[in-house]
Scaffold this active site. Structure first.
Site, mmCIF file in Angstrom:
data_model
loop_
_atom_site.group_PDB
_atom_site.id
_atom_site.type_symbol
_atom_site.label_atom_id
_atom_site.label_comp_id
_atom_site.label_asym_id
_atom_site.label_seq_id
_atom_site.Cartn_x
_atom_site.Cartn_y
_atom_site.Cartn_z
ATOM 1 N N ASP A 24 0.894 -1.196 0.043
ATOM 2 C CA ASP A 24 -0.084 -0.097 0.213
ATOM 3 C C ASP A 24 0.796 1.181 0.009
ATOM 4 O O ASP A 24 2.019 1.334 0.471
ATOM 5 C CB ASP A 24 -0.851 -0.018 1.296
ATOM 6 C CG ASP A 24 -1.788 -0.996 1.592
ATOM 7 O OD1 ASP A 24 -2.303 -1.658 0.550
ATOM 8 O OD2 ASP A 24 -2.132 -1.282 2.474
HETATM 9 N N1 URA Z 1 -1.377 -5.934 3.969
HETATM 10 C C1 URA Z 1 -1.505 -4.526 4.007
HETATM 11 O O1 URA Z 1 -2.708 -4.387 4.318
HETATM 12 N N2 URA Z 1 -0.926 -3.654 3.270
HETATM 13 C C2 URA Z 1 0.192 -4.101 2.627
HETATM 14 O O2 URA Z 1 0.666 -2.961 1.998
HETATM 15 C C3 URA Z 1 0.477 -5.299 2.744
HETATM 16 C C4 URA Z 1 -0.179 -6.072 3.460
#
Ligand code: URA
Length: 248
Positions: free
Chosen positions: A114
């Site tokens: 993310d």
């Molecule tokens: N899980 C999440 O919520 N975000 C990420 O970036 C990776 C795994």
């Protein structure tokens, strides 16, 4: 994306690496600006074996060329950059040399983090490797350091370890995951799946909220402590082997 060919004409090889058009490479070669093992390669038709040692053997204007196709790197993804080729705002690709945007085969991220997640992100132009890492068949474990808004309740590790947790909006239950408590609001979570926002949604399902998320490792490959946010390095064959060597 495809696997690197065994050999390519010099003009095609360097054009595919973003050094200019084939015509421009032909002119560079003719002018003696490209050296292989210290000797000018004036004939841009010459087929060059595409091997990982090329940067040690080939120079352009005295500078080692970039790694040829078959390139895999690790990036310490900083917060605030997006794993996308085309969204607005800062992109992970902006952290690499500008010339690399012209590469063919193109470099892509192996999975995504993310925008507000930091840590180990792999990038490659090797489609087979990409699929091997993200394929559930290979069970590559992803370890995250998770900072929480509220203290853990105490039942999270057992719930995650049992598997079967159903995330909102999904029809397939989660596989078992391993959680280790480091403090009341800090945990390590190891997953073998890669569902959308998975870590954040798992803790949301337990009534908590993730305030910071950082990926520490993929399989047996950990983010080195001396790789600063935004910095990257090219992986060696031994690093790639480590991804599949566990822990999983
Ligand atoms: N899980 C999440 O919520 N975000 C990420 O970036 C990776 C795994």
């Amino acid at each position: 994306m495809s696997k690197a060919p065994a050999s390519l004409r010099l003009d095609r090889l360097l054009a595919n690496m973003g050094y200019g058009s084939r015509r421009e490479i032909q002119a560079l070669a003719k002018n003696g600006r490209i050296l292989l093992d210290g000797e000018p390669v004036r004939d841009a038709d010459r087929r060059i074996p595409v091997t990982g040692d090329l940067p040690a053997r080939m120079t352009l204007d005295g500078r080692a060329i970039d790694p040829p196709p078959g390139l895999t790197l690790m990036l310490h993804k900083p917060l605030g950059v997006t794993c996308s080729h085309k969204e607005a705002g800062a992109l992970v690709y902006d952290l690499l040399p500008a010339r690399w945007r012209q590469r063919d085969p193109a470099i892509s991220t192996i999975g995504r983090l993310d925008k507000e997640t930091s840590g180990l992100l792999l990038m490659t132009d090797d489609g087979d490797l990409l699929h091997r890492v993200i394929s559930p068949r290979h069970h590559v474990a992803k370890r995250y350091r998770v900072t929480l808004d509220r203290p853990l309740r105490g039942d999270e590790a057992a719930t995650f370890a049992a598997g079967g947790l159903m995330l909102e909006g999904e029809t397939k239950p989660l596989l078992p995951a391993v959680m280790e408590t480091l403090s009341p609001t800090l945990a390590l979570l190891t997953l073998t799946e890669g569902r959308y926002h998975q870590v954040r949604r798992m803790f949301a399902a337990m009534g908590n909220h993730v305030t910071a998320l950082h990926r520490e490792s993929l399989g047996g490959l950990a983010l080195p402590g001396d790789l600063e946010p935004g910095a990257w390095r090219v992986l060696e064959a031994t690093d790639i082997a480590a991804i599949f060597a566990g822990p999983n």
